[in-house]
Enzyme design. Structure first.
Site, PDB file in Angstrom:
ATOM      1  CG  ASN A 207      -0.245  -0.095   2.524  1.00 33.21           C
ATOM      2  OD1 ASN A 207       0.605   0.730   2.841  1.00 33.21           O
ATOM      3  ND2 ASN A 207      -0.581  -1.110   3.322  1.00 33.21           N
ATOM      4  CE  LYS A 286       8.781 -11.007 -15.064  1.00 35.79           C
ATOM      5  NZ  LYS A 286       9.676 -10.215 -15.927  1.00 35.79           N
ATOM      6  N   PRO A 302      -2.315 -12.001   9.480  1.00 37.52           N
ATOM      7  CG  PRO A 302      -0.515 -12.979  10.572  1.00 37.52           C
ATOM      8  CD  PRO A 302      -0.929 -12.437   9.243  1.00 37.52           C
ATOM      9  CG  ASP A 303      -6.278  -7.675  13.634  1.00 36.57           C
ATOM     10  OD1 ASP A 303      -5.530  -6.906  14.270  1.00 36.57           O
ATOM     11  OD2 ASP A 303      -7.431  -7.368  13.307  1.00 36.57           O
ATOM     12  CG  LEU A 305      -3.190  -2.884  16.542  1.00 34.47           C
ATOM     13  CD1 LEU A 305      -4.041  -1.663  16.254  1.00 34.47           C
ATOM     14  CD2 LEU A 305      -2.227  -2.582  17.687  1.00 34.47           C
ATOM     15  CE  LYS A 335      -8.667  -0.630  13.022  1.00 33.38           C
ATOM     16  NZ  LYS A 335      -7.596  -0.203  12.086  1.00 33.38           N
TER      17      LYS A 335
END
Length: 409
Positions: A207, A286, A302-303, A305, A335
């Site tokens: 991102n 590739k 995985p999360d 927090l 959250k």
């Protein structure tokens, strides 16, 4: 005794702003000793600063009014902060490379107090690789740089190069001198930047996070005396001087790095933007365009927090971030509850000056007490707002205040 500031004035047209800065610092109770380069005296006279500071202004290295001491050594020893404003390209270069050929640079080389630099110059000069490299060197040594503003310049150009406003510089001075040790008993772990999930050896999913917010939090925490660990995904930013740097690539690696260190820290500030999904299978070679479009199955990463919430102890302060395109407060509140956080820092990406890659941010801090919107400010200022709230929450933890008071006995 009032805190003493050495204010070094460089030889640029922005030297006139240094007079306003000097006056502002004196009005707020600081004892200001002004040093000037010879070139600075071509733009503004020493008498101006003498009148404003009520102290004699020093220009020449060979001015030794007191035979019992060496002037530049004595001034450096008494200083609580060394401020260079305006800092010209020439002066920045000398400071970076240890050149001591006038009163300003000679005193700077002796001074053990924190160094605060406020650059001011032509936009192309400021962007020159040599100037940026010199600023990088100074930052790496622990110098605090107050970035110049953008706008019309004296040379006729428009761009980044204007000396920061005196009020802005004064606020940084306040932060350095009053917040320098208020987090000295805290161990803070900060996550920053994006994570990367590989598709094949040359392609990946990521991102637009630059890491600037997390790095600003780490920098501010170090300046306020905290012991800081910065777990960072791939970023072009310079290492934060004084912080332990832990570099990772994937979300899984970031989670492991955080959980490994959780028992050794008091607060976790999750400013990173981890990728939420990855390919179920990574291609070993590739993928060739001639093979057509690859069929990729995706799985959740995985999360981080949520993993911290499960493993945290009673003393831990845990802060999350919510970068949203809509319903910022609503999503931050969700959250806050679902991950059992102390507060969430939300912002709406896409607004001007907000979000990934910017030097500023406008955030809403959401806690159990409701949303607290902050105005647009530098990411360093946002960082200090966050850290001040971490301090308050930590002090309110059961047994923490008693422990700190016992330690002080």
């Amino acid at each position: 005794m009032n805190q003493r500031i050495l204010l070094a004035v460089g030889g640029g047209i922005a030297a006139y702003k240094a007079a306003s800065l000097c006056s502002l610092l004196v009005k707020h109770g600081y004892d200001v000793q002004v040093l000037m380069t010879r070139n600075a005296t071509e733009f503004i006279k020493p008498l101006t600063f003498q009148s404003l500071s009520r102290n004699p202004v020093v220009v020449s290295t060979f001015e030794e009014p007191n035979p019992a001491e060496i002037a530049h050594v004595a001034m450096a020893d008494r200083a609580d902060l060394f401020v260079v404003a305006p800092a010209t390209a020439n002066l920045i270069g000398k400071l970076a490379h240890g050149i001591a050929d006038d009163m300003v640079t000679t005193t700077a080389l002796v001074c053990q107090a924190p160094l605060l630099i406020a650059p001011a110059m032509n936009v192309h000069m400021y962007d020159h690789p040599a100037v940026q490299e010199n600023l990088r060197i100074l930052r790496q040594r622990g110098a605090i740089v107050v970035d110049p503003g953008s706008g019309p310049l004296a040379c006729g150009y428009t761009g980044k190069g204007r000396l920061a406003e005196p009020e802005e510089i004064k606020d940084v001075v306040d932060a350095v001198l009053t917040r320098q040790s208020d987090l000295s008993d805290l161990r803070v772990l900060v996550t920053a930047g994006p994570t990367v999930e590989d598709i094949d050896p040359v392609r990946f999913v990521s991102n637009g996070s630059s890491g600037k917010m997390g790095y600003a939090i780490a920098e501010a925490a170090v300046s306020r005396g905290a012991k800081v660990t910065l777990v960072t995904g791939p970023s072009h930013l310079e290492p934060v001087a004084g912080a332990e740097m832990v570099r990772v690539r994937s979300t899984e690696q970031m989670k492991d790095a955080v959980l490994k260190r959780l028992s050794t820290v008091d607060a976790v500030i999750g400013a990173a933007a981890p990728v939420d999904f990855r390919p179920a299978e990574r291609f070993d070679q590739k993928w060739k365009k001639s093979d057509g479009l690859p069929q990729i199955d995706w799985v959740q990463t995985p999360d981080i927090l949520a993993s911290v919430a499960k493993a945290k102890e009673a003393r831990h302060v845990v802060v999350g971030f919510a970068a949203e395109t809509r319903d910022v407060v609503l999503n931050a509140e969700k959250k806050l509850v679902s991950k059992d956080l102390d507060f969430v820092v939300g912002n709406q990406i896409g607004e001007e000056g907000v979000g990934f890659g910017t030097d500023t941010n406008r955030v809403i801090i959401v806690s159990k007490n409701g949303p607290d919107p902050l105005p647009l400010m530098s990411k360093l200022d946002v960082a200090n707002e966050i850290l001040s709230r971490v301090r308050i929450v930590f002090d309110g933890r059961l047994g923490t205040r008693a422990r700190r008071e016992t330690d002080q006995l």
